[in-house]
Motif scaffolding. Structure first.
Motif, mmCIF file in Angstrom:
data_model
loop_
_atom_site.group_PDB
_atom_site.id
_atom_site.type_symbol
_atom_site.label_atom_id
_atom_site.label_comp_id
_atom_site.label_asym_id
_atom_site.label_seq_id
_atom_site.Cartn_x
_atom_site.Cartn_y
_atom_site.Cartn_z
ATOM 1 N N SER A 160 19.148 23.607 -2.967
ATOM 2 C CA SER A 160 19.237 22.626 -4.054
ATOM 3 C C SER A 160 18.536 21.364 -3.609
ATOM 4 N N VAL A 161 18.062 20.608 -4.583
ATOM 5 C CA VAL A 161 17.514 19.302 -4.274
ATOM 6 C C VAL A 161 18.597 18.437 -3.600
ATOM 7 N N ALA A 162 19.873 18.780 -3.863
ATOM 8 C CA ALA A 162 20.983 18.069 -3.214
ATOM 9 C C ALA A 162 21.026 18.333 -1.707
ATOM 10 N N GLY A 163 20.370 19.425 -1.289
ATOM 11 C CA GLY A 163 20.281 19.724 0.139
ATOM 12 C C GLY A 163 19.212 18.893 0.831
ATOM 13 N N VAL A 164 18.328 18.290 0.034
ATOM 14 C CA VAL A 164 17.246 17.449 0.565
ATOM 15 C C VAL A 164 17.649 15.982 0.442
ATOM 16 N N LEU A 165 18.171 15.642 -0.725
ATOM 17 C CA LEU A 165 18.568 14.276 -1.073
ATOM 18 C C LEU A 165 20.022 14.370 -1.551
ATOM 19 N N PRO A 166 20.991 14.092 -0.670
ATOM 20 C CA PRO A 166 22.396 14.361 -1.026
ATOM 21 C C PRO A 166 22.848 13.673 -2.309
ATOM 22 N N PHE A 167 23.651 14.401 -3.119
ATOM 23 C CA PHE A 167 24.326 13.791 -4.271
ATOM 24 C C PHE A 167 25.681 13.296 -3.760
ATOM 25 N N PRO A 168 25.901 11.988 -3.689
ATOM 26 C CA PRO A 168 27.177 11.486 -3.164
ATOM 27 C C PRO A 168 28.384 12.022 -3.924
ATOM 28 N N ALA A 169 28.251 12.244 -5.227
ATOM 29 C CA ALA A 169 29.375 12.752 -6.003
ATOM 30 C C ALA A 169 29.715 14.190 -5.619
ATOM 31 N N PHE A 170 28.758 14.876 -4.975
ATOM 32 C CA PHE A 170 28.966 16.256 -4.526
ATOM 33 C C PHE A 170 28.592 16.350 -3.050
ATOM 34 N N ALA A 171 29.268 15.557 -2.236
ATOM 35 C CA ALA A 171 28.910 15.445 -0.818
ATOM 36 C C ALA A 171 29.011 16.781 -0.086
ATOM 37 N N MET A 172 30.099 17.496 -0.302
ATOM 38 C CA MET A 172 30.279 18.747 0.448
ATOM 39 C C MET A 172 29.327 19.827 -0.061
ATOM 40 N N TYR A 173 29.086 19.843 -1.358
ATOM 41 C CA TYR A 173 28.068 20.757 -1.922
ATOM 42 C C TYR A 173 26.717 20.463 -1.264
ATOM 43 N N ASN B 149 10.662 25.375 2.267
ATOM 44 C CA ASN B 149 11.606 25.023 1.203
ATOM 45 C C ASN B 149 10.808 24.543 -0.005
ATOM 46 N N LEU B 150 10.744 25.371 -1.025
ATOM 47 C CA LEU B 150 9.959 25.048 -2.221
ATOM 48 C C LEU B 150 10.830 24.259 -3.196
ATOM 49 N N VAL B 151 10.562 22.958 -3.287
ATOM 50 C CA VAL B 151 11.335 22.083 -4.173
ATOM 51 C C VAL B 151 10.747 22.175 -5.581
ATOM 52 N N VAL B 152 11.595 22.521 -6.545
ATOM 53 C CA VAL B 152 11.154 22.630 -7.944
ATOM 54 C C VAL B 152 12.063 21.714 -8.753
ATOM 55 N N ASP B 153 11.685 20.440 -8.837
ATOM 56 C CA ASP B 153 12.595 19.447 -9.420
ATOM 57 C C ASP B 153 11.879 18.453 -10.326
ATOM 58 N N GLY B 154 10.656 18.790 -10.729
ATOM 59 C CA GLY B 154 9.921 17.884 -11.614
ATOM 60 C C GLY B 154 9.614 16.537 -10.961
ATOM 61 N N GLY B 155 9.676 16.480 -9.642
ATOM 62 C CA GLY B 155 9.330 15.253 -8.916
ATOM 63 C C GLY B 155 10.507 14.351 -8.599
ATOM 64 N N TYR B 156 11.698 14.773 -8.958
ATOM 65 C CA TYR B 156 12.899 13.942 -8.792
ATOM 66 C C TYR B 156 13.060 13.404 -7.365
ATOM 67 N N SER B 157 12.857 14.277 -6.367
ATOM 68 C CA SER B 157 13.155 13.878 -4.983
ATOM 69 C C SER B 157 11.978 13.218 -4.273
ATOM 70 N N VAL B 158 10.876 12.985 -4.999
ATOM 71 C CA VAL B 158 9.689 12.411 -4.362
ATOM 72 C C VAL B 158 9.881 10.928 -4.049
ATOM 73 N N HIS B 159 10.628 10.220 -4.895
ATOM 74 C CA HIS B 159 10.768 8.774 -4.689
ATOM 75 C C HIS B 159 12.226 8.393 -4.530
ATOM 76 N N GLU C 191 23.647 10.681 -16.673
ATOM 77 C CA GLU C 191 22.511 10.369 -17.561
ATOM 78 C C GLU C 191 21.192 10.698 -16.871
ATOM 79 N N GLU C 192 21.106 10.355 -15.578
ATOM 80 C CA GLU C 192 19.898 10.599 -14.787
ATOM 81 C C GLU C 192 19.565 12.092 -14.764
ATOM 82 N N ILE C 193 20.613 12.906 -14.564
ATOM 83 C CA ILE C 193 20.428 14.353 -14.486
ATOM 84 C C ILE C 193 19.978 14.902 -15.834
ATOM 85 N N LYS C 194 20.597 14.417 -16.898
ATOM 86 C CA LYS C 194 20.266 14.949 -18.229
ATOM 87 C C LYS C 194 18.787 14.734 -18.564
#
Ligand code: NAD
Length: 250
Positions: free
Chosen positions: A142-155, A240-250, A209-212
């Motif tokens: 998941s992109v969360a594995g590259v850039l952690p989502f604090p709301a889903f820290a353990m995920y 690791n092929l990131v497919v996130d529309g550029g979300y984790s680039v910045h 909202e950001e995710i939506k």
């Protein structure tokens, strides 16, 4: 064109979402697919919907013996296994952003399904693939594995671990002629995402909202999996092929 003609795949978590879309894409490209999941009714219905090249098998990926059995079923039924897509995953229950109240049993469950199962898949796929010196293993991180989502820290930790598993096993597997890669999706419209959004809407963070705004369809991940599964990716491993529309680039 049939980019997976003659190939046999096991896809875990294929009764729904990304796994289902990938099963469809693989079959369209000539593969035979075993749909491995714990949702029996849905899994059987998906196999029926996808036609004679699909079949369903119950497989709880948290249990190594069941992962081994799914791999063995592919060999028994179709003679060999070319592709393992370790895609089953869970988001875990909240709260994951308050370190004082973290429930470590929730963490153990997340690690068992999202990380340990990937290693079990690698172990048992390699067992049947290595003698033929060919095979592609793909793990959904998941992109969360590259850039952690604090709301889903353990995920996020469990998904970072699955990327680490891919990187650490790529070289040993390469000696056997096998490839292993991760795919890190951004936000994909699936039941899992809807559950996460439901949890987030109860908090005041702007993340929901950001995710939506960046949500994509499962087929975007299926296309990435198709590439990594195919011989076109012959020299791609440990990636690791990131497919996130550029979300984790910045
Ligand atoms: P989904 O809920 O639609 O599908 C997940 C499937 O995994 C379900 O069918 C479920 O029954 C199955 N599953 C759960 N636990 C299992 C177990 N122990 N054994 C076997 N099967 C099990 O969700 P999805 O979004 O398609 O998720 C697929 C993968 O993609 C997961 O690993 C998830 O973490 C990852 N992911 C999803 C998103 C997203 O935005 N949807 C983003 C990044 C990563």
């Amino acid at each position: 064109s049939q980019r997976l003609a003659g190939k046999v795949a096991v896809i875990t978590g294929a009764a729904s979402g990304i796994g289902k879309a990938t099963a469809e894409e693989f079959i369209r490209n000539g593969a035979k697919v075993i749909i491995a999941d714990v949702q029996d009714e849905l899994g059987h219905a998906v196999a029926t919907e996808l036609g004679p090249d699909a079949s369903y098998m119950r497989c709880d990926v948290a249990d190594e013996a069941q992962v081994a059995a799914a791999v063995d079923l592919a060999v028994e039924r179709h003679g060999h296994l070319d592709i393992l897509f370790s895609n089953a995953g869970i988001e875990g229950v909240e709260p994951q952003d308050d370190m004082v109240t973290l429930d470590l049993e929730n963490f153990d469950r997340l690690m068992a399904v999202n990380a340990r199962a990937a290693l079990a898949g690698i172990k048992h796929a390699a067992r049947v693939m290595a003698p033929r010196r060919r095979g592609s293993i793909i793990c959904t991180s998941s992109v969360a594995g590259v850039l952690p989502f604090p709301a889903f820290a353990m995920y996020s930790i469990s998904k970072a671990t699955s990327i680490a598993i891919v990187r650490a096993t790529a070289e040993p597997l390469a000696r056997d002629g096998l490839r292993v890669n991760a795919i890190s999706p951004g936000s994909i419209m699936t039941p899992l995402l809807l559950r996460c959004l439901g949890q987030l809407s109860e908090t005041s963070s702007g993340l929901s909202e950001e995710i939506k705004q960046m949500v994509m369809e499962p087929v975007e991940i299926a296309r990435a999996a198709l590439f990594l599964a195919s011989d076109e990716a012959m020299y791609v491993t440990g990636h690791n092929l990131v497919v996130d529309g550029g979300y984790s680039v910045h």
